[in-house]
Design a protein around this motif. Structure first.
Motif, PDB file in Angstrom:
ATOM      1  N   PRO A  51      21.990  14.584  27.945  1.00 32.18           N
ATOM      2  CA  PRO A  51      22.241  15.152  26.622  1.00 32.18           C
ATOM      3  C   PRO A  51      23.589  14.694  26.071  1.00 32.18           C
ATOM      4  N   ALA A  52      23.582  14.233  24.809  1.00 30.40           N
ATOM      5  CA  ALA A  52      24.803  13.674  24.231  1.00 30.40           C
ATOM      6  C   ALA A  52      25.235  14.379  22.957  1.00 30.40           C
ATOM      7  N   ALA A  53      24.305  15.011  22.251  1.00 31.41           N
ATOM      8  CA  ALA A  53      24.649  15.707  21.011  1.00 31.41           C
ATOM      9  C   ALA A  53      23.515  16.661  20.678  1.00 31.41           C
ATOM     10  N   ALA A  54      23.859  17.752  19.962  1.00 33.41           N
ATOM     11  CA  ALA A  54      22.852  18.721  19.547  1.00 33.41           C
ATOM     12  C   ALA A  54      23.292  19.379  18.253  1.00 33.41           C
ATOM     13  N   VAL A  55      22.305  19.841  17.484  1.00 27.53           N
ATOM     14  CA  VAL A  55      22.580  20.512  16.221  1.00 27.53           C
ATOM     15  C   VAL A  55      21.523  21.583  16.016  1.00 27.53           C
ATOM     16  N   ALA A  56      21.918  22.677  15.383  1.00 32.44           N
ATOM     17  CA  ALA A  56      20.970  23.744  15.092  1.00 32.44           C
ATOM     18  C   ALA A  56      20.056  23.339  13.939  1.00 32.44           C
ATOM     19  N   VAL A  57      18.800  23.756  13.991  1.00 29.73           N
ATOM     20  CA  VAL A  57      17.848  23.539  12.910  1.00 29.73           C
ATOM     21  C   VAL A  57      17.127  24.858  12.639  1.00 29.73           C
ATOM     22  N   PRO A  58      16.682  25.100  11.416  1.00 33.37           N
ATOM     23  CA  PRO A  58      15.952  26.332  11.128  1.00 33.37           C
ATOM     24  C   PRO A  58      14.652  26.396  11.924  1.00 33.37           C
ATOM     25  N   ALA A  59      14.356  27.540  12.501  1.00 31.49           N
ATOM     26  CA  ALA A  59      13.144  27.679  13.308  1.00 31.49           C
ATOM     27  C   ALA A  59      11.887  27.478  12.483  1.00 31.49           C
ATOM     28  N   ASP A  60      11.970  27.731  11.179  1.00 30.97           N
ATOM     29  CA  ASP A  60      10.790  27.590  10.328  1.00 30.97           C
ATOM     30  C   ASP A  60      10.736  26.245   9.606  1.00 30.97           C
ATOM     31  N   LEU A  61      11.602  25.300   9.977  1.00 30.87           N
ATOM     32  CA  LEU A  61      11.573  23.975   9.362  1.00 30.87           C
ATOM     33  C   LEU A  61      10.315  23.239   9.801  1.00 30.87           C
ATOM     34  N   SER A  62       9.461  22.907   8.844  1.00 29.84           N
ATOM     35  CA  SER A  62       8.198  22.228   9.134  1.00 29.84           C
ATOM     36  C   SER A  62       8.294  20.766   8.727  1.00 29.84           C
ATOM     37  N   ILE A  63       7.945  19.871   9.657  1.00 34.19           N
ATOM     38  CA  ILE A  63       7.953  18.435   9.385  1.00 34.19           C
ATOM     39  C   ILE A  63       6.502  17.988   9.233  1.00 34.19           C
ATOM     40  N   ALA A  64       6.124  17.699   7.999  1.00 32.13           N
ATOM     41  CA  ALA A  64       4.754  17.270   7.712  1.00 32.13           C
ATOM     42  C   ALA A  64       4.771  16.440   6.442  1.00 32.13           C
ATOM     43  N   ASN A  65       4.229  15.232   6.513  1.00 24.59           N
ATOM     44  CA  ASN A  65       4.219  14.336   5.361  1.00 24.59           C
ATOM     45  C   ASN A  65       3.043  13.373   5.464  1.00 24.59           C
ATOM     46  N   ALA A  66       2.767  12.690   4.372  1.00 24.07           N
ATOM     47  CA  ALA A  66       1.647  11.737   4.317  1.00 24.07           C
ATOM     48  C   ALA A  66       2.082  10.310   4.619  1.00 24.07           C
ATOM     49  N   SER A 124       0.831  -1.198   0.000  1.00 23.07           N
ATOM     50  CA  SER A 124       0.000   0.000   0.000  1.00 23.07           C
ATOM     51  C   SER A 124       0.863   1.245   0.000  1.00 23.07           C
ATOM     52  N   SER A 125       0.250   2.374  -0.377  1.00 16.31           N
ATOM     53  CA  SER A 125       0.909   3.670  -0.346  1.00 16.31           C
ATOM     54  C   SER A 125      -0.031   4.674   0.288  1.00 16.31           C
ATOM     55  N   PRO A 126       0.510   5.792   0.799  1.00 13.37           N
ATOM     56  CA  PRO A 126      -0.348   6.748   1.467  1.00 13.37           C
ATOM     57  C   PRO A 126      -1.437   7.268   0.535  1.00 13.37           C
ATOM     58  N   PRO A 127      -2.664   7.440   1.022  1.00 12.69           N
ATOM     59  CA  PRO A 127      -3.734   7.972   0.186  1.00 12.69           C
ATOM     60  C   PRO A 127      -3.470   9.431  -0.147  1.00 12.69           C
ATOM     61  N   PRO A 128      -4.035   9.939  -1.236  1.00 14.17           N
ATOM     62  CA  PRO A 128      -3.812  11.335  -1.610  1.00 14.17           C
ATOM     63  C   PRO A 128      -4.559  12.267  -0.673  1.00 14.17           C
ATOM     64  N   GLY A 129      -4.226  13.539  -0.738  1.00  9.81           N
ATOM     65  CA  GLY A 129      -4.911  14.533   0.079  1.00  9.81           C
ATOM     66  C   GLY A 129      -3.931  15.531   0.641  1.00  9.81           C
ATOM     67  N   ALA A 130      -4.419  16.697   0.983  1.00 14.64           N
ATOM     68  CA  ALA A 130      -3.570  17.733   1.550  1.00 14.64           C
ATOM     69  C   ALA A 130      -2.982  17.263   2.872  1.00 14.64           C
TER      70      ALA A 130
END
Length: 232
Positions: A188-203, A9-15
């Motif tokens: 805490p063992a490791a850290a890295v900077a990430v963009p504040a506006d990085l959005s994680i969203a996927n289907a 199967s694969s993720p269904p379509p949609g926003a």
């Protein structure tokens, strides 16, 4: 545990949407083999998927149970290797967007379980324009790492810490506004900077133990317990 089924199967379509409020999901796998694998509130079901005879087992861990994955394959042709993962269905409530995010799991691995890729928990992919959050134990040094990916960039927090010693270790990834931190056994063992506006969203569905069941799936070997995701 139910017999793994072939992945087809694969993720269904949609926003693609993001979580509309705080989310807390936790899997302790203590429900045994006679019921579906769900989170602590009976939701977000995971199903076993396999190829080439790959199977998952529930094994004792403390007073409860953990999931044991197929042993590291040594076959001449990787495409013939047994593979097995846990996979949910499309669930946009597990997309944090830019919200604060904590996710992780407890793992037990030995040197015999190590490979170039061993994914513990992930949602999404780091290539193809699909964003991702992931916890993995990559390389043959036993180093865990937390990954956020999106907008063509991969951000990885990876310490020089070996967790492939046959003992249980708790791995926690924390994304604040502009930072991704990995804690090992609460430290805490490791850290890295990430963009504040990085959005994680996927289907893509939530996956535990690999990025799929096809060839080169970054199959995890060893045992996993106490998988969790917290958004907001």
């Amino acid at each position: 545990m139910r017999e793994p089924v072939e992945q087809n199967s694969s993720p269904p379509p949609g926003a693609v949407r993001t979580a509309s409020g705080p989310v807390s999901v936790r899997y302790d796998f203590d429900g045994g083999t006679g019921r579906p694998i769900t989170d602590h509130r009976g939701r977000h079901e995971l199903r076993p998927l396999g190829q080439n005879g790959g199977t998952l087992r529930l094994v004792p861990q403390g007073s409860g149970l953990a999931v044991s994955y197929p042993a590291r394959c040594r076959m001449a042709r990787e495409r013939d290797c047994p593979r097995a993962i846990l996979e949910g269905v499309r669930d946009d409530s597990l997309n944090p967007g830019t919200r604060p995010l904590r996710y992780g799991a407890s793992v037990r691995m030995t040197y015999a379980d190590l490979a170039d890729g061993a994914n513990v928990v992930q949602k999404g992919f780091s290539v193809g324009g699909i964003s991702q959050y992931k916890l993995q134990v990559d390389h043959r040094l036993g180093h865990p790492s937390c990954v956020l990916a999106g907008e063509g960039r991969i951000h990885r927090a990876e310490p020089a810490v070996d967790v492939a010693d046959g003992k249980w270790h708790t791995l926690t990834c924390t994304r604040t506004r502009d930072r991704l931190t990995l804690a090992v056994d609460g430290k805490p063992a490791a850290a890295v900077a990430v963009p504040a506006d990085l959005s994680i969203a996927n289907a893509e569905p939530l996956r535990v133990g690999g990025k799929g069941t096809g060839k080169s799936n970054d199959q995890f070997a060893g045992a996993i317990d106490d998988v969790f995701i917290q958004i907001g």
